[in-house]
Design an enzyme around this catalytic site. Structure first.
Site, mmCIF file in Angstrom:
data_model
loop_
_atom_site.group_PDB
_atom_site.id
_atom_site.type_symbol
_atom_site.label_atom_id
_atom_site.label_comp_id
_atom_site.label_asym_id
_atom_site.label_seq_id
_atom_site.Cartn_x
_atom_site.Cartn_y
_atom_site.Cartn_z
ATOM 1 C CD GLU A 282 17.957 10.514 30.927
ATOM 2 O OE1 GLU A 282 18.979 9.339 31.058
ATOM 3 O OE2 GLU A 282 18.206 10.315 32.329
ATOM 4 N NE ARG B 41 -13.749 20.717 12.478
ATOM 5 C CZ ARG B 41 -14.775 22.248 12.813
ATOM 6 N NH1 ARG B 41 -14.951 22.256 13.895
ATOM 7 N NH2 ARG B 41 -14.425 22.729 11.707
ATOM 8 C CD1 TRP C 187 -3.762 14.662 10.759
ATOM 9 C CD2 TRP C 187 -3.010 13.123 12.871
ATOM 10 N NE1 TRP C 187 -2.876 13.403 10.505
ATOM 11 C CE2 TRP C 187 -2.412 13.052 11.486
ATOM 12 C CE3 TRP C 187 -3.038 12.991 14.143
ATOM 13 C CZ2 TRP C 187 -1.873 11.670 12.380
ATOM 14 C CZ3 TRP C 187 -2.380 11.510 14.023
ATOM 15 C CH2 TRP C 187 -0.908 11.351 13.225
ATOM 16 N N GLY D 206 18.754 4.832 31.864
ATOM 17 C CA GLY D 206 18.704 6.360 31.278
ATOM 18 C C GLY D 206 18.228 6.675 29.877
ATOM 19 N N GLY E 33 28.358 19.295 28.145
ATOM 20 C CA GLY E 33 26.845 18.014 28.060
ATOM 21 C C GLY E 33 27.378 16.949 27.961
ATOM 22 C CB SER F 12 15.396 16.709 35.264
ATOM 23 O OG SER F 12 15.953 17.187 33.911
ATOM 24 C CG PHE G 192 21.690 12.131 37.631
ATOM 25 C CD1 PHE G 192 22.433 12.182 36.434
ATOM 26 C CD2 PHE G 192 22.473 11.133 38.137
ATOM 27 C CE1 PHE G 192 23.231 11.767 35.539
ATOM 28 C CE2 PHE G 192 23.542 10.334 37.099
ATOM 29 C CZ PHE G 192 23.700 10.564 35.931
ATOM 30 C CB CYS G 193 24.098 17.177 39.982
ATOM 31 S SG CYS G 193 22.587 17.396 40.914
#
Lengths: 428, 260
Positions: A408, A313, A382, A287, A175, A204, A167-168
């Site tokens: 997006e 742990r 953690w 989206g 932007g 992308s 998707f361009c």
């Protein structure tokens, strides 16, 4: 006496009594009217209700992600390259045409199914999730909703079965201000084809894609009303000028594309000339829910991985996860992930019901990207030192989460979208 | 001489809804079983069975007419049948049992025999054991009840046109190859195949496939358990071992412990 006057002065706005009453009641009525227009139903259900297909889809995607994608995540990230076997697996399992109709080779499932697929993929690898998300919720959906029958029949079947889509919209100079795009599409004197010139940035899937949706302006003098959506194949002249090296989602290709006198027949217009801006706005709403799902999956994946470690742990004679301080932190993050998940599912269901969902989608995307950062960051801490080494795979979630607030629609854009709705609701 | 007509093979695949293999099993509070309030999925050996049936159909070395998935279990067992349908089985049969009821291998074998007698199957492919009870007996019992050949612990299965079957079995000593004729019971072992995922288009197609539901009484079956579980407990915690300095010390310690 003093207490009562303080209370009343706080509650009452400083207007003559009759006007004050009118001011409060008008905006509260407006809000009530908005809430009443959602019709009541007999048996409301929680957001944890899915169709059988959605449940089975979740199961399949989870297993596919754990078995097939899991072992490759680290390598794909280190090499900044998507493994073709992963992409083939997505196609084989019907995950690249989730909402496409069966007669076009798709799976004909609900929008929420796509959201679930993205969430489950993101638990294992957010890079794969975004490839699937962009392909389904942006490329496939634009063609399904705005493409003519001919356009759909020509492009959707391959997208469902073997070709990746891209998707361009964004460019070096545009932007957030998407309508300021400068790629031009000049109609030839014969009227049969357009010549595209310009470049697209931050695209992308572009290294793997064969099908491209490109937004270009056929008449810059008309401003954004000249923006038109074109569909094209790579061999029509899409050039990858540069593949970006990124902080996160490194396996997802993000490239600078250049279009140099690329000829596109007029049949390749999606929707109508000059209506591309509408397509862009409307599709990015959907989206957003996809990205929210990606962030929720990412947060959950990081959380699960980290807690599994924390309960194994042992320090000071017991698993570190059992210390109360840790437990409180787990509870805090788990609450946020659940909230983000519910925002996302609710936005998806609203869309399926045909109701307005723009505000809710923006809330979901914004909130999910924020909590994903926090969840992934905490997940590293953690796990202590193990959280910091690349081999374990926890730090990757944190790096991947940063993009959530950016693509997006940046967080500021989401906040502005939400604020606009609030202004309309509360302005007198 | 007339050529023998290609035989159409009807395959029955029993599938069991058991506790998911990844779940950490815990003893239930009453001490008579395990906590079943956890994730369940199709018994992994049964998945392999479904996959093998579908591969037989795809291989076309023999003509497979129909693959039926059957489950004897509570209401939720229908999910397991649906998964089999989504993998590629054609239809399903569900014999419903009460929630939380124990269904023992002999009960399953009896139920399967009834269905096979009624509906005429040629080949039963089933898991060698279920990962919850690990009984591993249903396949053998069924073969005995029906008087059919059996190829258990199959790591390779070939069915030729005309009903000849070659089974490679995994046994303690290595691999054993047996030849048999349909009708037959085959039980699957881990290395027989790698099951496919239920792809999304197949999940959608599975919605249209039929599942017949029966109660045990409808079929004249009595599935009441014959055993009563008295108690279930966790295995004793591992005791730490000791370290020895030499082989002689190791041998003397082993003699002390009475193991040699």
């Amino acid at each position: 006496m003093l207490v009562r006057s303080l209370r009343s002065s706080l509650l009452r706005p400083r207007l003559p009594p009759s006007q004050a009453l009118r001011a409060i009641s008008t905006s509260s009525i407006r809000r009530q009217v908005q809430e009443i227009t959602r019709p009541a139903i007999d048996t409301p259900l929680s957001l944890w209700n899915f169709t059988e297909e959605e449940n089975m889809l979740r199961e399949t995607v989870r297993r596919f992600a754990e078995d097939v994608i899991g072992p490759k995540v680290s390598k794909m990230d280190e090499e900044e390259k998507m493994d073709p076997e992963v992409i083939q697996g997505l196609f084989d399992n019907g995950l690249m045409g989730i909402e496409t109709s069966a007669d076009m080779g798709g799976s004909e499932c609900s929008f929420t199914s796509a959201i679930i697929a993205v969430e489950e993929l993101a638990r294992v690898d957010p890079s794969v999730a975004v490839l699937c998300d962009v392909h389904n919720t942006l490329v496939n959906t634009v063609l399904r909703l705005y493409g003519s029958k001919e356009v759909q029949e020509k492009w959707l079947p391959d997208l469902a079965t073997k070709k990746v889509g891209s998707f361009c919209l964004s460019e070096p100079a545009s932007g957030s201000d998407a309508f300021a795009l400068q790629t031009t599409a000049k109609l030839d004197s014969s009227g049969d084809f357009y010549t595209l010139n310009g470049s697209k940035m931050w695209i992308s899937n572009s290294a793997e894609a064969d099908t491209f949706l490109v937004f270009a302006n056929v008449d810059p003098s008309k401003g954004y009303k000249g923006i038109t959506c074109f569909v094209m194949s790579k061999d029509m002249g899409v050039e990858i000028a540069k593949k970006e090296k990124k902080l996160g989602i490194r396996a997802s290709s993000t490239c600078l594309l250049s279009f140099d006198d690329v000829k596109i027949p007029k049949e390749n217009i999606v929707g109508e000339v000059g209506k591309g801006y509408k397509i862009a706005i409307e599709i990015l709403n959907e989206g957003r829910i996809g990205i929210a799902a990606q962030m929720v999956g990412l947060a959950q994946g990081a959380f699960d991985k980290s807690l599994t470690y924390a309960y194994q742990r042992k320090q000071f004679g017991k698993p570190v996860g059992e210390f109360q301080g840790m437990g409180f932190q787990f509870a805090d993050v788990a609450t946020e992930i659940e909230a983000a998940r519910l925002l996302t599912y609710n936005a998806a269901r609203l869309k399926e019901e045909g109701r307005p969902f723009t505000k809710e989608a923006a809330m979901a995307k914004y909130f999910a990207s924020v909590i994903a950062q926090k969840a992934a960051g905490n997940a590293i801490e953690w796990a202590g030192g193990q959280g910091f080494v690349r081999e374990v795979g926890l730090e990757k979630y944190w790096r991947d989460s940063k993009i959530g607030a950016i693509y997006e629609g940046t967080s500021n854009i989401q906040l502005e979208t939400i604020a606009k709705f609030l202004r309309k609701e509360y302005q007198t | 001489m007339r050529p023998t007509l290609p035989r159409l093979v009807n395959i029955l695949v029993p599938v069991k809804r058991s506790i998911d293999y990844a779940v950490k099993i815990r003893v239930a509070s009453d001490g008579k079983g395990v906590d079943t309030n956890v994730k369940h999925s199709m018994n992994p050996f049964d998945e392999i069975a479904v996959e093998e049936a579908i591969r037989l159909r795809e291989k076309k070395t023999t003509k497979v007419d129909n693959i039926t998935a059957i489950s004897i279990g509570p209401a939720k067992a229908v999910d397991t049948i649906r998964t089999a349908l989504a993998m590629g089985a054609d239809s399903g049969i569900h014999i419903t049992t009460p929630e939380n009821a124990v269904v023992e291998p002999i009960a399953v074998a009896n139920a399967l025999k009834k269905i096979i007698d009624d509906k005429k199957f040629d080949l039963v492919i089933m898991g060698k054991q279920a990962i919850d009870d690990d009984s591993g007996s249903t396949g053998g019992m069924l073969a005995g009840l029906l008087g059919w050949s059996q190829g258990s612990f199959a790591s390779k299965l070939e069915v030729e046109d005309g009903g000849k079957v070659n089974v490679t079995r995994e046994i303690d000593g290595g691999l054993e190859k047996i030849e048999a004729k349909l009708p037959m019971i085959v039980t699957t072992d881990l290395r027989l195949n790698e099951p496919r995922y239920a792809s999304l288009p197949n999940i959608m197609k599975a919605k249209k496939k039929k599942i017949e539901t029966f109660k045990p009484e409808d079929l004249g079956l009595d599935l009441t358990p014959r055993f009563e579980t008295i108690s279930v407990s966790e295995p004793p915690k591992r005791q730490g071992g000791g370290k020895v300095e030499s082989v002689d010390e190791l041998v003397s310690k082993m003699k002390e412990a009475g193991v040699i």
